[in-house]
Design an enzyme around this catalytic site. Structure first.
Site, short mmCIF file in Angstrom:
data_model
loop_
_atom_site.label_atom_id
_atom_site.label_comp_id
_atom_site.label_asym_id
_atom_site.label_seq_id
_atom_site.Cartn_x
_atom_site.Cartn_y
_atom_site.Cartn_z
N ARG A 1 0.88 -1.17 0.00
CA ARG A 1 0.00 0.00 0.00
C ARG A 1 0.92 1.22 0.00
NH1 ARG A 1 -3.46 -2.80 -1.52
NH2 ARG A 1 -5.47 -3.31 -0.57
N GLU B 1 -3.45 7.73 -3.75
CA GLU B 1 -3.96 7.28 -5.06
C GLU B 1 -5.46 7.51 -5.19
OE1 GLU B 1 -2.48 3.16 -4.64
OE2 GLU B 1 -4.57 2.50 -4.83
N HIS C 1 -1.91 0.64 -9.57
CA HIS C 1 -2.48 -0.35 -8.63
C HIS C 1 -3.13 -1.52 -9.40
CE1 HIS C 1 -4.25 -0.87 -4.32
NE2 HIS C 1 -4.01 -2.05 -4.89
C1 DGY Z 1 -5.64 -6.15 -2.94
O1 DGY Z 1 -6.31 -7.14 -3.21
O2 DGY Z 1 -5.47 -5.75 -1.79
C2 DGY Z 1 -5.05 -5.42 -4.10
O3 DGY Z 1 -4.10 -4.51 -3.70
C3 DGY Z 1 -6.15 -4.71 -4.87
O4 DGY Z 1 -6.60 -3.64 -4.06
#
Ligand code: DGY
Length: 323
Positions: A240, A269, A287
């Site tokens: 993240r 983001e 992402h």
């Molecule tokens: C997740 O599954 O956490 C991916 O980062 C998509 O948000």
């Protein structure tokens, strides 16, 4: 008997909505633009379940405004957007979508790391601009992947899948840091070695971040951590955005204190720090680490399975707080 009411809070595969419609009265918000917190509160009122992703903020306030809610089923593995304690305290069951995206996400993390190390985006932009005049010995010369040291921060399922690619596919030495160590049986086939966080930073040629985002991991990579890394190293983030202090990273990349970075996630983001956008030695993607068509379909189906199970008296496959 009336069917439970559920909200599908974003555009997903229509066939998955079709499955939900067989069991529920479905309110489908069929848009890519996320619902605002106020829109979410209004649309979720009176519903028993929500099919959500990583963008809807499931807060204690929202739960209080939606007392009929029984289940929050995420199509993502990350669940930092959900106040899990508040859900548990109110008897709301929560599920995420692990496993189904592990290999796809590991593929992408590895690709992003390679793109950063071998300067793939930077050189492609150079070529497209028409700047390629002649072949040169040092033209976009980068770092090797094979036989280098792969550092992994966060050694869950995705971290282990990346380690497997590095160790078995590219002959890399794998070091990792994680709260809990793998068992010797898990470490042995990967030749993986647990090290302290500082050792990880100092020894990795390619550091990849795959840890969950929590208050403890906020900016876990900042200026002091970057200062420990090799100048020739790369940093890849598929966790993240908030795990990295992006200003400190941009500073290190701009000053040549770190060779390159690959970033799939960003703190604000979909806004991206302008300092990162201005740099050539960072590969930026929106992402998409889990975004293969079969995997995104599997993630949606798993969330639907969980929602159907929990609201029809069954047990979720991947519940986070029982249920
Ligand atoms: C997740 O599954 O956490 C991916 O980062 C998509 O948000």
């Amino acid at each position: 008997m009336s069917q439970p009411k559920v909200l599908v809070a974003r555009r997903i595969f229509p066939e998955v909505v079709g499955r939900l419609r067989e069991c529920f009265e479905v309110d489908w918000y069929d848009e890519n633009e996320p619902l605002s917190p106020e829109q979410l509160r209004r649309r979720l009122a009176g519903k028993q379940g929500i099919f959500a992703s990583g963008t809807e903020q499931i807060t204690a306030d929202l739960l209080d405004a939606c007392p009929d809610l029984k289940a929050v089923c995420l199509m993502t593995v990350g669940y930092n957007n959900v106040d899990l304690a508040a859900c548990t305290a109110r008897g709301v069951k929560v599920s995420n979508a692990p496993d189904v995206l592990t290999e796809t996400t590991a593929d992408f993390g590895f690709a992003l790391m390679m793109a950063a190390a071998r300067r793939i985006s930077e050189s492609e932009h150079f070529l497209r601009r028409g700047d390629w005049q002649q072949w040169r010995v040092d033209l976009f010369a980068g770092a090797d992947i094979h036989a280098s040291t792969l550092g992994i921060l966060g050694m869950g399922r995705i971290g282990q899948a990346i380690a497997k690619r590095g160790a078995l596919g590219f002959g890399m030495q794998v070091i990792y840091h994680n709260r809990s160590r793998l068992s010797p049986e898990q470490e042995a086939p990967l030749g993986a070695r647990w090290v302290s966080k500082d050792e990880l930073l100092a020894q990795a040629d390619h550091l990849i971040l795959v840890l969950p985002y929590t208050p403890e991991s906020h900016h876990i990579i900042g200026a002091p951590e970057l200062a420990l890394m090799k100048r020739t190293a790369t940093l890849t983030n598929i966790a993240r955005g908030g795990v990295v202090d992006e200003d400190a990273l941009a500073q290190a990349l701009g000053e040549g204190r770190l060779a390159a970075a690959g970033l799939d996630v960003f703190e604000g983001e979909p806004q991206v720090n302008p300092r990162l956008l201005a740099l050539n030695n960072v590969v930026l993607t929106p992402h998409i680490a889990s975004a293969s068509v079969p995997t995104r379909r599997a993630m949606c189906n798993l969330a639907a399975d969980n929602l159907i199970a929990v609201l029809t008296g069954g047990v979720m496959k991947t519940g986070l707080n029982g249920g």
